[in-house]
Design an enzyme around this catalytic site. Structure first.
Site, PDB file in Angstrom:
ATOM      1  N   CYS A   1      35.888 -33.455  73.913  1.00  0.00           N
ATOM      2  CA  CYS A   1      36.117 -34.566  74.842  1.00  0.00           C
ATOM      3  C   CYS A   1      37.135 -35.491  74.198  1.00  0.00           C
ATOM      4  O   CYS A   1      36.815 -36.198  73.232  1.00  0.00           O
ATOM      5  CB  CYS A   1      34.823 -35.310  75.152  1.00  0.00           C
ATOM      6  SG  CYS A   1      35.054 -36.692  76.294  1.00  0.00           S
ATOM      7  N   GLY A   2      38.347 -35.487  74.731  1.00  0.00           N
ATOM      8  CA  GLY A   2      39.419 -36.269  74.129  1.00  0.00           C
ATOM      9  C   GLY A   2      39.210 -37.768  74.250  1.00  0.00           C
ATOM     10  O   GLY A   2      39.467 -38.523  73.309  1.00  0.00           O
ATOM     11  N   ASN A   3      38.742 -38.233  75.411  1.00  0.00           N
ATOM     12  CA  ASN A   3      38.500 -39.661  75.571  1.00  0.00           C
ATOM     13  C   ASN A   3      37.406 -40.139  74.631  1.00  0.00           C
ATOM     14  O   ASN A   3      37.494 -41.231  74.048  1.00  0.00           O
ATOM     15  CB  ASN A   3      38.125 -39.987  77.018  1.00  0.00           C
ATOM     16  CG  ASN A   3      39.304 -39.897  77.962  1.00  0.00           C
ATOM     17  OD1 ASN A   3      40.430 -40.218  77.592  1.00  0.00           O
ATOM     18  ND2 ASN A   3      39.062 -39.450  79.174  1.00  0.00           N
TER      19      ASN A   3
ATOM     20  N   ASN B   1      38.150 -26.787  74.929  1.00  0.00           N
ATOM     21  CA  ASN B   1      37.329 -26.403  76.077  1.00  0.00           C
ATOM     22  C   ASN B   1      38.254 -25.830  77.150  1.00  0.00           C
ATOM     23  O   ASN B   1      39.468 -26.000  77.097  1.00  0.00           O
ATOM     24  CB  ASN B   1      36.489 -27.589  76.585  1.00  0.00           C
ATOM     25  CG  ASN B   1      37.336 -28.792  76.963  1.00  0.00           C
ATOM     26  OD1 ASN B   1      38.556 -28.774  76.904  1.00  0.00           O
ATOM     27  ND2 ASN B   1      36.680 -29.869  77.362  1.00  0.00           N
TER      28      ASN B   1
ATOM     29  N   HIS C   1      40.298 -25.013  80.626  1.00  0.00           N
ATOM     30  CA  HIS C   1      40.902 -25.741  81.741  1.00  0.00           C
ATOM     31  C   HIS C   1      41.718 -24.798  82.610  1.00  0.00           C
ATOM     32  O   HIS C   1      42.402 -23.912  82.105  1.00  0.00           O
ATOM     33  CB  HIS C   1      41.830 -26.849  81.230  1.00  0.00           C
ATOM     34  CG  HIS C   1      41.101 -28.010  80.630  1.00  0.00           C
ATOM     35  ND1 HIS C   1      40.813 -29.150  81.339  1.00  0.00           N
ATOM     36  CD2 HIS C   1      40.595 -28.181  79.387  1.00  0.00           C
ATOM     37  CE1 HIS C   1      40.154 -29.997  80.550  1.00  0.00           C
ATOM     38  NE2 HIS C   1      40.009 -29.438  79.370  1.00  0.00           N
TER      39      HIS C   1
ATOM     40  N   GLU D   1      35.680 -32.528  86.151  1.00  0.00           N
ATOM     41  CA  GLU D   1      35.194 -32.131  84.834  1.00  0.00           C
ATOM     42  C   GLU D   1      33.956 -31.250  84.960  1.00  0.00           C
ATOM     43  O   GLU D   1      33.021 -31.569  85.707  1.00  0.00           O
ATOM     44  CB  GLU D   1      34.855 -33.359  83.983  1.00  0.00           C
ATOM     45  CG  GLU D   1      36.072 -34.122  83.511  1.00  0.00           C
ATOM     46  CD  GLU D   1      35.732 -35.046  82.360  1.00  0.00           C
ATOM     47  OE1 GLU D   1      35.121 -34.570  81.375  1.00  0.00           O
ATOM     48  OE2 GLU D   1      36.077 -36.237  82.432  1.00  0.00           O
ATOM     49  N   ARG D   2      33.969 -30.186  84.193  1.00  0.00           N
ATOM     50  CA  ARG D   2      32.819 -29.284  84.119  1.00  0.00           C
ATOM     51  C   ARG D   2      31.561 -30.066  83.698  1.00  0.00           C
ATOM     52  O   ARG D   2      31.518 -30.681  82.649  1.00  0.00           O
ATOM     53  CB  ARG D   2      33.140 -28.186  83.092  1.00  0.00           C
ATOM     54  CG  ARG D   2      32.042 -27.200  82.801  1.00  0.00           C
ATOM     55  CD  ARG D   2      32.439 -26.245  81.695  1.00  0.00           C
ATOM     56  NE  ARG D   2      32.744 -26.919  80.434  1.00  0.00           N
ATOM     57  CZ  ARG D   2      32.885 -26.300  79.271  1.00  0.00           C
ATOM     58  NH1 ARG D   2      32.787 -24.977  79.203  1.00  0.00           N
ATOM     59  NH2 ARG D   2      33.166 -26.971  78.175  1.00  0.00           N
TER      60      ARG D   2
ATOM     61  N   CYS E   1      40.240 -37.808  81.858  1.00  0.00           N
ATOM     62  CA  CYS E   1      39.793 -36.667  81.058  1.00  0.00           C
ATOM     63  C   CYS E   1      40.854 -36.406  79.996  1.00  0.00           C
ATOM     64  O   CYS E   1      41.968 -35.975  80.319  1.00  0.00           O
ATOM     65  CB  CYS E   1      39.584 -35.432  81.932  1.00  0.00           C
ATOM     66  SG  CYS E   1      39.089 -33.966  81.005  1.00  0.00           S
ATOM     67  N   GLY E   2      40.532 -36.688  78.740  1.00  0.00           N
ATOM     68  CA  GLY E   2      41.512 -36.530  77.666  1.00  0.00           C
ATOM     69  C   GLY E   2      41.919 -35.092  77.436  1.00  0.00           C
ATOM     70  O   GLY E   2      43.110 -34.786  77.292  1.00  0.00           O
TER      71      GLY E   2
ATOM     72  N   GLY F   1      41.723 -32.775  79.630  1.00  0.00           N
ATOM     73  CA  GLY F   1      42.463 -32.386  80.825  1.00  0.00           C
ATOM     74  C   GLY F   1      43.920 -32.804  80.752  1.00  0.00           C
ATOM     75  O   GLY F   1      44.819 -32.052  81.139  1.00  0.00           O
TER      76      GLY F   1
END
Length: 269
Positions: free
Chosen positions: A74-76, A149, A151, A200-201, A209-210, A212
């Protein structure tokens, strides 16, 4: 047992952060994570973040989506954790090691190297991930990228016009994606500038979504739509994504601490 937490967000993508690096916490299960994430009866968040000791890095970051499922990256949340940690760090995640460098009001995160081969996404069977021969109503020929993850990225004329609330869950759960997938719809809106919406999954539509943004920028760069550095505008704000000369993804953007509090563990167990 009362548990301290920190509520944070990155461009409106919000998190409850639990820190088990210096104190022992009860075991986190998917049902507990889902209960904490509930916006009506819990604290409310898109993701629950658990920080733990690590033998290989400065610490470990675990990520639970609002549906209780544990995911790889999770980038964020990484930027939020960088702000909370307050100094550069190497972090172990289920998607691989990342590096955090906090800055005023946010952070730069080294998200590692993108993976484009079908087995790394993963897909159910071999196909060209640069233009997958698949379509869901008006969305077709996506590019697939794994940035910690999975995408799928669709380039469209107008990202806002896509009914992502309907198509997102259909694509997320399609059998071609055995581990499900994050669904990105993007438009090129200027020189080295993308507009992006993400399903988001395990979390649904979020303001940002970072990963993403990273995956979409990688796909746009591979297709020659933008250069090696691009601004990605999400509903919550902007991220700057660079694909550096070492083949690594650098993500820069803001993060915010909203408030701190405590909760009674037995209320969610």
């Amino acid at each position: 047992m009362r548990i301290p937490f920190t509520k944070m967000h990155g461009l409106g993508n919000d998190f409850v952060v639990l820190d088990a690096r210096t104190q022992e916490l009860p075991r986190i299960s998917g049902s507990i994570a889902k209960a904490i994430a509930d916006r009506r009866q819990g604290i409310g968040c898109d993701q629950l973040i658990l920080l733990e000791p690590s033998e290989s890095c400065d610490f470990r970051m675990r990520i639970f989506n609002a549906d209780g499922g544990e995911v790889e990256a999770c980038g964020n949340a990484a930027r939020a954790v960088a702000l909370l940690h307050g100094e550069p760090a190497r972090v172990e995640t289920a998607g691989g090691q990342i590096a955090l460098s906090p800055a005023d009001g946010g952070a730069t995160v080294d998200m590692g190297t993108p993976r484009f081969d079908w087995e790394a996404i993963p897909l159910a069977y071999a196909m060209d991930t640069a233009a997958m021969p698949l379509a869901w109503e008006e969305l077709g020929n996506p590019m697939a990228v794994n940035v910690g993850n999975p995408h799928a990225i669709f380039f469209v004329d107008d990202a806002d016009a896509v009914d992502l609330a309907t198509l997102g869950p259909q694509i997320e759960h399609d059998p071609v994606f055995p581990e499900r997938v994050n669904v990105n719809v993007a438009s090129v809106v200027g020189e080295d500038h993308l507009k992006l919406r993400v399903w988001e999954r395990g979390a649904g539509l979020t303001r940002a979504c970072g990963t993403g943004a990273c995956a979409t920028a990688m796909a746009a760069m591979k297709r020659g739509l933008v250069g090696r550095t691009a601004t990605v505008t999400l509903p919550g704000g902007d991220l700057v994504i660079e694909w550096d000369t070492d083949n690594r993804i650098q993500m820069t953007g803001p993060a915010t601490e909203a408030f701190r509090g405590t909760f009674e563990w037995d209320e969610f167990a």
